[in-house]
Design a protein around this motif. Structure first.
Motif, PDB file in Angstrom:
ATOM      1  N   MET A 127      44.133  39.639  40.699  1.00  0.00           N
ATOM      2  CA  MET A 127      45.707  39.653  40.824  1.00  0.00           C
ATOM      3  C   MET A 127      46.156  40.890  41.675  1.00  0.00           C
ATOM      4  O   MET A 127      46.961  40.970  42.206  1.00  0.00           O
ATOM      5  CB  MET A 127      46.323  39.387  39.428  1.00  0.00           C
ATOM      6  CG  MET A 127      46.047  37.993  38.767  1.00  0.00           C
ATOM      7  SD  MET A 127      47.015  38.019  36.911  1.00  0.00           S
ATOM      8  CE  MET A 127      46.389  39.243  36.158  1.00  0.00           C
ATOM      9  N   TYR A 128      45.581  42.053  41.180  1.00  0.00           N
ATOM     10  CA  TYR A 128      46.214  43.216  41.930  1.00  0.00           C
ATOM     11  C   TYR A 128      45.729  43.186  43.438  1.00  0.00           C
ATOM     12  O   TYR A 128      46.666  43.731  44.231  1.00  0.00           O
ATOM     13  CB  TYR A 128      45.361  44.224  41.200  1.00  0.00           C
ATOM     14  CG  TYR A 128      46.334  45.268  40.265  1.00  0.00           C
ATOM     15  CD1 TYR A 128      47.776  45.268  40.598  1.00  0.00           C
ATOM     16  CD2 TYR A 128      46.006  45.634  38.803  1.00  0.00           C
ATOM     17  CE1 TYR A 128      48.606  45.865  39.839  1.00  0.00           C
ATOM     18  CE2 TYR A 128      46.695  46.178  38.000  1.00  0.00           C
ATOM     19  CZ  TYR A 128      48.052  46.207  38.353  1.00  0.00           C
ATOM     20  OH  TYR A 128      48.989  47.035  37.500  1.00  0.00           O
ATOM     21  N   ALA A 129      44.669  42.547  43.679  1.00  0.00           N
ATOM     22  CA  ALA A 129      44.477  42.350  45.092  1.00  0.00           C
ATOM     23  C   ALA A 129      45.694  41.781  45.865  1.00  0.00           C
ATOM     24  O   ALA A 129      45.970  42.021  46.874  1.00  0.00           O
ATOM     25  CB  ALA A 129      43.091  41.719  45.227  1.00  0.00           C
ATOM     26  N   GLU A 130      45.940  40.625  45.279  1.00  0.00           N
ATOM     27  CA  GLU A 130      47.009  39.578  45.742  1.00  0.00           C
ATOM     28  C   GLU A 130      48.330  40.400  45.796  1.00  0.00           C
ATOM     29  O   GLU A 130      49.089  40.690  46.760  1.00  0.00           O
ATOM     30  CB  GLU A 130      47.038  38.431  44.951  1.00  0.00           C
ATOM     31  CG  GLU A 130      48.282  37.411  45.446  1.00  0.00           C
ATOM     32  CD  GLU A 130      48.328  37.019  46.775  1.00  0.00           C
ATOM     33  OE1 GLU A 130      49.121  36.673  47.470  1.00  0.00           O
ATOM     34  OE2 GLU A 130      46.809  36.999  47.427  1.00  0.00           O
ATOM     35  N   TYR A 131      48.366  41.099  44.613  1.00  0.00           N
ATOM     36  CA  TYR A 131      49.594  42.045  44.447  1.00  0.00           C
ATOM     37  C   TYR A 131      49.955  43.176  45.599  1.00  0.00           C
ATOM     38  O   TYR A 131      50.911  43.286  46.338  1.00  0.00           O
ATOM     39  CB  TYR A 131      49.583  42.872  43.240  1.00  0.00           C
ATOM     40  CG  TYR A 131      50.877  43.320  42.491  1.00  0.00           C
ATOM     41  CD1 TYR A 131      51.848  42.460  41.979  1.00  0.00           C
ATOM     42  CD2 TYR A 131      51.334  44.523  42.811  1.00  0.00           C
ATOM     43  CE1 TYR A 131      52.836  42.861  41.305  1.00  0.00           C
ATOM     44  CE2 TYR A 131      52.595  45.125  42.060  1.00  0.00           C
ATOM     45  CZ  TYR A 131      53.063  44.398  41.288  1.00  0.00           C
ATOM     46  OH  TYR A 131      54.507  44.769  41.025  1.00  0.00           O
ATOM     47  N   ARG A 132      48.710  43.428  45.726  1.00  0.00           N
ATOM     48  CA  ARG A 132      48.826  44.639  47.090  1.00  0.00           C
ATOM     49  C   ARG A 132      48.822  43.859  48.328  1.00  0.00           C
ATOM     50  O   ARG A 132      49.657  44.483  49.209  1.00  0.00           O
ATOM     51  CB  ARG A 132      47.412  45.602  47.031  1.00  0.00           C
ATOM     52  CG  ARG A 132      47.427  46.520  48.081  1.00  0.00           C
ATOM     53  CD  ARG A 132      45.958  47.385  48.346  1.00  0.00           C
ATOM     54  NE  ARG A 132      46.067  48.448  49.154  1.00  0.00           N
ATOM     55  CZ  ARG A 132      45.409  49.548  49.188  1.00  0.00           C
ATOM     56  NH1 ARG A 132      44.575  49.708  48.318  1.00  0.00           N
ATOM     57  NH2 ARG A 132      45.606  50.229  50.249  1.00  0.00           N
ATOM     58  N   LYS A 133      48.249  43.055  48.664  1.00  0.00           N
ATOM     59  CA  LYS A 133      48.301  42.262  49.778  1.00  0.00           C
ATOM     60  C   LYS A 133      49.924  41.733  50.024  1.00  0.00           C
ATOM     61  O   LYS A 133      50.485  41.837  51.305  1.00  0.00           O
ATOM     62  CB  LYS A 133      47.582  41.034  49.739  1.00  0.00           C
ATOM     63  CG  LYS A 133      47.658  40.183  51.133  1.00  0.00           C
ATOM     64  CD  LYS A 133      46.544  38.928  50.742  1.00  0.00           C
ATOM     65  CE  LYS A 133      46.932  37.652  51.820  1.00  0.00           C
ATOM     66  NZ  LYS A 133      46.255  36.470  51.545  1.00  0.00           N
ATOM     67  N   LYS A 134      50.460  41.420  48.935  1.00  0.00           N
ATOM     68  CA  LYS A 134      51.847  40.791  49.334  1.00  0.00           C
ATOM     69  C   LYS A 134      52.788  41.805  49.179  1.00  0.00           C
ATOM     70  O   LYS A 134      53.900  41.701  49.968  1.00  0.00           O
ATOM     71  CB  LYS A 134      52.171  40.037  47.837  1.00  0.00           C
ATOM     72  CG  LYS A 134      53.357  39.625  47.591  1.00  0.00           C
ATOM     73  CD  LYS A 134      53.481  38.548  46.426  1.00  0.00           C
ATOM     74  CE  LYS A 134      55.092  38.327  46.315  1.00  0.00           C
ATOM     75  NZ  LYS A 134      55.216  37.164  45.238  1.00  0.00           N
ATOM     76  N   PHE A 135      52.807  42.981  48.650  1.00  0.00           N
ATOM     77  CA  PHE A 135      53.714  43.977  48.521  1.00  0.00           C
ATOM     78  C   PHE A 135      53.397  45.459  49.381  1.00  0.00           C
ATOM     79  O   PHE A 135      54.503  46.129  49.693  1.00  0.00           O
ATOM     80  CB  PHE A 135      54.083  44.575  47.209  1.00  0.00           C
ATOM     81  CG  PHE A 135      54.766  43.202  46.422  1.00  0.00           C
ATOM     82  CD1 PHE A 135      55.859  42.784  46.794  1.00  0.00           C
ATOM     83  CD2 PHE A 135      54.170  42.973  45.356  1.00  0.00           C
ATOM     84  CE1 PHE A 135      56.541  41.773  45.950  1.00  0.00           C
ATOM     85  CE2 PHE A 135      54.559  41.949  44.458  1.00  0.00           C
ATOM     86  CZ  PHE A 135      55.670  41.233  44.912  1.00  0.00           C
TER      87      PHE A 135
END
Length: 193
Positions: A127-135
């Motif tokens: 989830m944090y990998a996606e969060y970073r990718k997104k933001f």
């Protein structure tokens, strides 16, 4: 197959609230809090919706079930949850790499939670990998505060790259403010030009 995605509808937001309720500090035994961690703030559907419209939350979804979530809060969502205004005010008093946080573009990790049946499967990191990718393309860093008594959460955040920049005590407990830098912060002269 668990999907990591942005929260898109009311059903998913309600799934976040169900998971939040099951993991609230006041709903857990002392042993559960110590061993499994906890979340502190309870949100309403209206608050989650308002926040999601400004920056969509990241969720882990197993079929129709929300298995985990990370809430996103921009500076604009500061007034959506009155109990969190002191947190934003605390951030305004601090610096990251010698620069006032109030002058930087950041995203607040409003809360993270992984459902009990899904822990130990890498969802926190995914989830944090996606969060970073997104933001990361829109914000310089992510920031949040974690109760220092919530060692499971504090250790997990340090493991993915957060660093503690400040520790303080409020009327209830001690908190660590942690930052996850997504890009090099501009020097003062770069930011002013």
């Amino acid at each position: 197959m668990i999907q990591i995605k942005s929260a898109e509808n009311e059903s998913e937001l309600k799934g976040i609230l169900e998971l939040q309720e099951a993991n609230l500090f006041q709903n857990l035994s002392p042993q559960e809090k110590s061993e499994q961690g906890f979340v502190t703030v309870k949100h309403s559907l209206e608050q989650l919706t308002a926040m999601n419209e400004l920056a969509a939350h990241v969720i882990a979804k197993d079929g129709d079930q929300v298995a985990g979530y990370i809430l996103a809060m921009t500076k604009a969502s500061r007034a959506v949850i009155p109990v969190l205004v002191p947190m934003f005010e605390q951030f305004d008093q601090l610096k990251v790499d010698g620069k006032p946080i109030s002058a930087l573009d950041y995203l607040v990790i409003g809360q993270i939670c992984v459902g009990k049946n899904y822990r130990g499967q890498g969802l926190f990191d995914r989830m944090y990998a996606e969060y970073r990718k997104k933001f990361a393309g829109k914000h310089e860093f992510g920031i949040t505060e974690i109760a220092t008594s919530n060692l499971r959460s504090l250790n997990a955040h340090h493991r993915v790259g957060f660093e503690t920049i400040h520790i303080f005590r409020d009327a209830i407990q001690e908190w660590a403010i942690v930052v996850w830098k997504w890009k090099d912060l501009p020097s003062r002269s770069d930011k002013d030009s």
